[in-house]
Design an enzyme around this catalytic site. Structure first.
Site, mmCIF file in Angstrom:
data_model
loop_
_atom_site.group_PDB
_atom_site.id
_atom_site.type_symbol
_atom_site.label_atom_id
_atom_site.label_comp_id
_atom_site.label_asym_id
_atom_site.label_seq_id
_atom_site.Cartn_x
_atom_site.Cartn_y
_atom_site.Cartn_z
ATOM 1 C CG ASN A 87 41.136 38.454 42.944
ATOM 2 O OD1 ASN A 87 41.382 37.794 43.940
ATOM 3 N ND2 ASN A 87 42.050 38.745 42.026
ATOM 4 C CG ASP A 97 42.623 37.929 33.659
ATOM 5 O OD1 ASP A 97 43.656 37.268 33.886
ATOM 6 O OD2 ASP A 97 41.471 37.458 33.764
ATOM 7 C CE LYS A 112 39.555 60.426 47.650
ATOM 8 N NZ LYS A 112 38.870 61.027 48.776
ATOM 9 N N PRO A 124 50.602 40.882 32.117
ATOM 10 C CG PRO A 124 52.671 40.791 33.167
ATOM 11 C CD PRO A 124 51.487 41.691 32.964
ATOM 12 C CB ILE A 147 52.817 35.341 36.109
ATOM 13 C CG1 ILE A 147 52.416 36.776 36.417
ATOM 14 C CG2 ILE A 147 54.152 34.994 36.757
ATOM 15 C CD1 ILE A 147 52.128 37.049 37.891
ATOM 16 C CE LYS A 172 41.785 29.270 31.986
ATOM 17 N NZ LYS A 172 41.012 29.984 32.976
#
Ligand code: C5P
Length: 415
Positions: free
Chosen positions: A208, A274, A284, A301, A303, A356
């Protein structure tokens, strides 16, 4: 308060240099050790002998007369707890901003990894010069504290902004910065940063846009506050504290679990993927005739959730032991470590953050809005909300990430 503190004062060539003589005496009276680093031009305004008498130390001007095997600019940088440059000329400010190290003072500044405070003094037109202002901004963004000059009569005959700020202001800034170095003394702070890298095959991966800048700023600030810092990151970073380089979410989780022991704070600023590919190809992957292919992903997981569960079960075990031993007088231990999560949201920031924090079970959640280009991912600035377990919200207005980092640490440390 300044007992045994090592203050390195850099003096540059400006008429305000004479004022620093009083400041040296004030620092000495407060119990500090002072060493003076003067540019050759500074000695046109104050004499070496005066500086030497007041600081009760030799005055350093020359790079090439080391007293031992270590180069002078390194031993002085190692010796000092803080570096103050006052008065700072436009010339020296420009050189430090550009990383030029052409005399002892600028070389020490370049080698200095602790707190630097700069108090500029110059003619009003020089101060207003665009290049000078840009240099000042650059230094500020790097975490150097600038004590802006004040307005008034200038030695050059002008009236305007450029006069060295008051000695009281300089003294207080140094005092405050040295106290700041004590705020997290003896605490272990573990921070994660960067986006995790989930490999698909030896050449491809899922990741990301996280730059890792916020986590790095937190690590630097915690270090400045005297903490033992461990930065677990996916980025290549060199720092004066411990760096644990990781790739995937699983690597990161293992590293965090290892550093959990004895930690006082764990701050999860990393953008953890995620999902990861179910099976990373060993070779490859070749392009075939298929128009579409499917990658099967499995959940990583969480964390943060796992850390909060671990802390909860360890706290329960301690409580059970305390009851079993009927040790009613044993002090109920503070639940350690304090755990802080981040949440990046592109919509309904505060509602999502409040949900959250309950789901994750952490003590604080730092929420930032990634729908804005000027803050958050990749940007040098941030604007965040600090939310605690009770749902209280504290907004930190837009500021460079190092300023935000400092405020976050102050908030979670004090509460
Ligand atoms: O659930 P979300 O990804 O929004 O949560 C973000 C927070 O949770 C961050 O502090 C991030 O470091 C942490 N996190 C984690 N493990 C994951 C996903 C996120 O620790 N798998």
């Amino acid at each position: 308060m300044l007992q045994n503190k090592h203050i390195l004062i850099g003096i540059t060539g400006g008429i305000a240099a004479y004022k620093i003589l009083t400041l040296i005496r004030d620092f000495k009276k407060s119990g500090a050790e002072v060493k003076i680093l003067a540019t050759p031009n500074a000695l046109n305004f104050v004499t070496k002998l005066t500086l030497q008498n007041l600081s009760q130390n030799e005055v350093f001007t020359n790079e090439f007369t080391p007293k031992n095997w270590k180069p002078e600019h390194i031993s002085l940088a190692d010796w000092a707890d803080i570096m103050l440059i006052a008065p700072a000329s436009a010339n020296t400010i420009g050189k430090i901003a550009q990383g030029i190290a052409d005399n002892l003072l600028t070389s020490v500044a370049c080698a200095f990894s602790k707190k630097i405070i700069i108090a500029p003094a110059m003619n009003v037109n020089m101060w207003n010069n665009q290049a000078v202002q840009e240099n000042i901004n650059t230094l500020q963004n790097r975490g150097i504290e600038i004590l802006s000059p004040e307005s008034g009569f200038l030695a050059c005959g002008y009236i305007g902004k450029g006069r060295l700020c008051s000695l009281e202001k300089i003294y207080n800034a140094v005092d405050e910065a040295l106290n700041y170095q004590q705020l997290l003394k003896g605490k272990k702070v573990v921070i994660t940063s960067g986006g995790t890298i989930e490999e698909i095959d030896p050449v491809r991966y899922i990741s990301n846009y996280s730059s890792g800048k916020m986590g790095l700023a937190l690590a630097k600030s915690a270090y400045d506050m005297g903490a033992e810092v461990v930065l677990i990151t996916t980025k290549d970073i060199e720092a004066p504290f411990k760096i644990v380089k990781v790739k995937s979410a699983i690597d990161m989780q293992n590293a965090v679990n290892e550093e959990y022991e004895n930690s006082d704070y764990i701050i999860m600023a990393a953008a953890v993927a995620d999902y990861r590919v179910k099976e990373r190809a060993q070779q490859k992957m070749k392009k075939g005739d298929e128009e579409t292919i499917t990658l099967e992903l499995v959940k990583n997981p969480d964390i943060l959730i796992e850390l909060c569960k671990r802390r909860h079960s360890e706290a329960n075990n301690k409580e059970i032991l305390r009851c079993a031993q009927n040790d009613v007088f044993a002090e109920e231990s503070q639940t350690k470590p304090i755990i802080v999560g981040f949440c990046a949201e592109s919509e309904n920031l505060l509602e999502n953050a409040k949900t959250k924090i309950d789901k994750k079970g952490c003590d604080y959640l730092i929420a930032n809005d990634i729908s804005r280009n000027d803050i958050g991912f990749g940007a040098d600035e941030n604007e965040v909300y600090i939310i605690n377990k009770k749902g209280d919200i504290n907004k930190l207005e837009k500021a460079p990430k190092n300023v935000i980092a400092r405020k976050i640490l102050e908030c979670i440390n004090i509460k």
